[in-house]
Enzyme design. Structure first.
Site, PDB file in Angstrom:
ATOM      1  CE1 TYR A  75      21.299  15.069   1.221  1.00 45.46           C
ATOM      2  CE2 TYR A  75      21.473  13.421  -0.519  1.00 45.46           C
ATOM      3  CZ  TYR A  75      22.057  14.187   0.468  1.00 45.46           C
ATOM      4  OH  TYR A  75      23.404  14.062   0.713  1.00 45.46           O
ATOM      5  CB  THR A 135       8.581   7.112  18.397  1.00 43.59           C
ATOM      6  OG1 THR A 135       7.589   8.136  18.314  1.00 43.59           O
ATOM      7  CG2 THR A 135       9.771   7.505  17.526  1.00 43.59           C
ATOM      8  CG  ASP A 162      10.283  28.596   5.416  1.00 42.70           C
ATOM      9  OD1 ASP A 162      11.211  28.439   6.233  1.00 42.70           O
ATOM     10  OD2 ASP A 162      10.154  27.908   4.391  1.00 42.70           O
ATOM     11  CB  ALA A 165      15.354  29.366   0.647  1.00 39.90           C
ATOM     12  CG  ASP A 203      20.141  18.671   2.327  1.00 39.01           C
ATOM     13  OD1 ASP A 203      20.931  18.681   1.368  1.00 39.01           O
ATOM     14  OD2 ASP A 203      18.897  18.745   2.199  1.00 39.01           O
ATOM     15  CD  GLU A 228      23.445  21.866   0.168  1.00 37.63           C
ATOM     16  OE1 GLU A 228      23.638  21.481  -0.992  1.00 37.63           O
ATOM     17  OE2 GLU A 228      22.405  21.587   0.815  1.00 37.63           O
TER      18      GLU A 228
END
Length: 368
Positions: A75, A135, A162, A165, A203, A228
């Site tokens: 994560y 790459t 942003d 959150a 996520d 989520e």
């Protein structure tokens, strides 16, 4: 693991409820917080479970984050195209696992972590904000201008604000940057075309707007997507959830609506999860909302709600919001006999000795 079994009378009641359910999707979370530690690799180990998963009537398996990550669980990703550095196994093993799932008619869902990304190198300020794409054409080779401008100290002030959150442990990616959108969409399509994934689990989806999520879903066209969006319920003075959780479930409904209600997007029904946690402790009256319907998202938009008892965060070894361990089968009796797409957790199915009981409930649900 101790478990309180359903009484015959309760089971028959639930059996009657299930009669109105049409056969549909059943999601399975194919890992827990400790799966990365498995000797021989988790992908190889899970290969041996494919027959049991398919025989249970499961239609989709959610797999762990596949990219290189500074956190073992996946994560905190960095080199997104590097699938050989995962603690779960390598790229070839992952493709073999997905091929085995497809051979049984089961779809594979990738855990997509794009809110944030870890950098490989420092810039002139001494801040880790230079990203490596590994790459040949410099895709995903990003700098601080691909970071949200309000994400200090990583940003250099040139990115966009942003849209969601903040995630404090790593740079928040600027999803309003057109190059970011293009290259992440290309990566998602590569996961589909080259690796074999069919859909996405997003996520920390509250970290960016639903409009941003819509861009990636529209450009990658998954057959299934689930977000989520984990926020706190409203609680009373007794420390228990309020009966009315309309504001909480409205947030989930709004996300799906903005992404596109006619498309493949769904959300995990955290509203139902929180209420069910308490309801099984002798307070079943909580399972009827103020409008007389189910109190979670399934009461408003069941086709877009993914229900669950526990996952790698709420349960497993993290125990952030665990379901009462002696009432887990009551939780499954509820989600497997009610509308929504139920999600079965690996631990409960294989490690807790509940496989046969869950199998029976899935059979009731699907009419198998």
């Amino acid at each position: 693991m101790a478990n309180k079994h359903l009484s015959l009378s309760l089971f028959l009641v639930l059996l009657g409820l299930s009669a109105s359910l049409a056969s549909g999707q059943v999601l399975f979370q194919g890992f827990n917080w400790e799966s990365w530690k498995h000797n021989g690799g988790w992908y190889n180990f899970l290969m041996g479970k494919v027959d049991d998963i398919a025989a249970a009537g499961i239609t989709h398996v959610w797999l762990p984050p596949a990219s290189q990550s500074v956190a073992e669980q996946g994560y905190m990703p960095g080199r997104l195209y590097d699938l050989d550095a995962s603690k779960y196994g390598n790229k070839a093993q992952l493709k073999s696992l997905i091929g085995a799932l497809h051979g049984k008619g089961v779809k594979a869902i990738a855990d997509i972590v794009i809110n944030h990304r870890t950098a490989e190198h420092k810039d002139g300020r001494g801040i880790y904000c230079i990203f490596e794409g590994v790459t040949p054409d410099a895709r995903l080779d990003w700098g601080p201008h691909m970071i949200c401008r309000d994400d200090r100290p990583y940003a250099d002030g040139t990115g966009n604000p942003d849209t969601g959150a903040d995630f404090g442990a790593a740079p928040d990616i600027d999803h309003l940057n057109l190059r970011v959108q293009k290259e992440l969409a290309e990566w998602l399509n590569w996961l589909k075309a080259d690796i074999g994934f069919d859909g996405w689990r997003f996520d920390f989806a509250k970290g960016y707007s639903a409009d941003v999520a819509k861009i990636y879903i529209d450009r990658s066209e998954p057959s299934f997507a689930v977000a989520e969006i984990w926020t706190s319920l409203a609680y009373g003075g007794d420390g228990k959830p309020n009966l009315n959780q309309d504001q909480h479930r409205q947030e989930l409904v709004n996300w799906v609506d903005k992404v596109g209600g006619k498309g493949p997007a769904t959300t995990f029904d955290f509203t139902t999860k929180g209420i069910l946690n308490v309801a099984v402790e002798g307070e079943l009256w909580r399972l009827r909302g103020t409008d007389g319907k189910a109190p979670g998202m399934i009461g408003w938009w069941p086709a877009k709600a993914v229900t669950f008892v526990d996952n790698h965060d709420t349960g497993s070894t993290q125990h952030m919001w665990p379901f009462p361990s002696d009432r887990v089968m009551q939780g499954y009796a509820y989600i497997l006999t009610h509308p929504g797409t139920p999600c079965i957790f690996y631990d409960h199915f294989f490690d807790w000795g509940l496989k046969e009981e869950i199998d029976r409930l899935v059979s009731v649900r699907t009419g198998a």
